[in-house]
Design a protein around this motif. Structure first.
Motif: not given
Ligand SMILES: O=C(O)C1=C[C@@H](OP(=O)(O)O)[C@@H](O)[C@H](O)C1
Ligand SMILES: C=C(OP(=O)(O)O)C(=O)O
Length: 411
Positions: A24-26, A86-91, A180-182, A293-296, A317-319, A321-323
């Motif tokens: 998605q980034r590329y 979420g990735t595409s929306l934020r970026l 977070v998720s640094n 590592n939220p996705d693990l 608690r961060r979990l 706000i995921k999907e």
């Molecule tokens: O930047 C990314 O590609 C992602 C960052 C993580 O989200 P957060 O940074 O909101 O934890 C992760 O949960 C998501 O699946 C992908």
């Protein structure tokens, strides 16, 4: 669509799907930077398709033969669709602001519930105007004024990644707080570097050099958060070879190898671009930090359900706000198999109880659906799994890959 899964485990080989964090980034950065890119090994998950449609809306020509080529010709889109990504929306929020666009961003219901406010706050300080229109947001950056930024990354590292892309296309420096998720920032830095952008990073203070790049060929590496499902299954059932995984990957979820090898009697074998997981016992409790590592958390929680060790999920608690609310859904999945749950301020602990077998499992979240299927296979229960079409958000080939391991789908 609802399915049951039948068959007996047999050792097999899985090709890990592409890392949608990278792809998605590329795709988005090529479209907005006007630098063409050719990508190999894209799995065309729903989230990757969302990024491709956004690129098309921004004027890019997308070609696919053996590889995926993005030929950008940037124009501001009147509207785009971020789907559930979420990735595409934020970026894309930061990228649209950098390009001073006035654009309506459609969002699916589950995405509308997820935070964007810290990113909106930072961009609003540059005279970027946001309006929430119920089924998405209107962003108007036509009169925005670039300046140095401060971004609070305490809710999502994607806010930081978005502002990094913003500044790489405009000017000024970026100070990120509370990230977070640094380690996802490393994925953003590698992407920008692959487009010729130099990134100076000192303890969350970023500055960006200008691009020297005229295009690039990138092979998208395999996704560790998708491989996690097969790693957990292999720990209980037997040998699984997972290919297309870089041993020196900067993906945060590559940490799963050390996390598992730190507590398992028989170690995962690591090769240059594959791993082999073996059935094993465990030496001690497993700890997973959702702030890293939220996705693990969804797949690793399964180990607490069926083994003699406990799984400790830190910063759980961060979990929420995921999907989906994965804090609640991990508890629901664990309890449906009889597991015992303890929670305090810092951690949620999952321990095996008296194993029970649910008749059906109904999640909407791709990672919860895949996790519950792996749990069901370990339990050998006859379970009806619902909404399995949602798996394609991240891993369209998941059910097909099951057949490599002796399982088949009963519709
Ligand atoms: O930047 C990314 O590609 C992602 C960052 C993580 O989200 P957060 O940074 O909101 O934890 C992760 O949960 C998501 O699946 C992908
Ligand atoms: C949270 C996830 O992705 P995103 O933030 O891009 O929706 C995910 O894939 O689990």
């Amino acid at each position: 669509m609802n399915v049951r899964i039948s068959g007996e485990f047999r050792p097999g080989v899985i090709n890990a799907p592409s890392s949608k964090s990278f792809s998605q980034r590329y795709i988005l950065y090529s479209a907005f930077s006007n630098i063409p890119v050719t990508l190999k090994n894209v799995s065309f998950s729903d989230d990757e398709r969302i990024a491709l449609e956004i690129a098309r809306a921004c004027g890019a020509d997308i070609e696919f033969n053996d590889s995926l080529t993005i030929k950008p010709d940037f124009r501001c889109p009147d509207e785009i669709n971020a789907g559930e990504s979420g990735t595409s929306l934020r970026l894309v929020t930061g990228l649209l602001a950098a390009r001073r666009c006035k654009t309506f961003i459609h969002e699916e219901a589950s995405l509308l519930k997820r935070p964007l406010d810290d990113l909106i706050k930072t961009l609003s300080e540059k005279n970027v105007v946001f309006n929430n229109l119920g089924n998405g947001i209107m962003i108007d950056a036509s009169n925005s004024i670039p300046s140095d930024s401060i971004i609070d990354g305490g809710r999502s590292s994607q806010f930081v990644s978005s502002m990094m892309m913003y500044h790489s296309l405009t000017s000024g420096s970026l100070k990120a707080l509370n990230i977070v998720s640094n380690d996802y920032i490393k994925i953003t830095i590698k992407t920008l570097n692959d487009f010729g952008i130099s990134v100076y990073n000192s303890n969350g203070f970023f500055e960006f050099g200008k691009t020297l790049m005229k295009g690039n060929k990138i092979c998208i590496e395999g996704d560790y958060s998708s491989a996690a499902f097969w790693i957990v299954l292999g720990l209980f059932k037997g040998d699984i070879e997972i290919k297309n995984l870089k041993s020196d990957s900067c993906q945060p979820d590559a940490a799963i190898i050390n996390i598992i090898n730190g507590i398992s009697e028989r170690k995962i074998d690591i090769y240059n671009n594959k791993i082999v997981v073996h059935k094993t016992g465990f030496l001690g409790d497993l700890y997973i930090d959702v702030a890293k590592n939220p996705d693990l958390a969804p797949p690793l929680s399964i180990i607490g359900i069926f083994s003699d060790i406990a799984v400790h999920i830190l910063n759980y608690r961060r979990l929420e706000i995921k999907e989906s609310n994965r804090e609640e859904n991990i508890i629901s999945m664990a309890r449906s198999f009889g597991a015992l749950i303890e929670k305090n301020d810092n951690e949620m602990v999952i321990r095996r109880g008296k194993i029970s077998l649910p008749e059906r499992i109904s999640f909407s979240d791709h990672r919860m659906i895949m996790s519950s299927i792996i749990a069901g296979l370990i339990s050998s229960g006859d379970i009806l799994y619902e909404n399995i079409e949602n798996i394609s958000k991240s891993y369209p080939g998941f059910l097909n890959d099951l057949s490599n391991l002796g399982y088949y789908i009963l519709k």
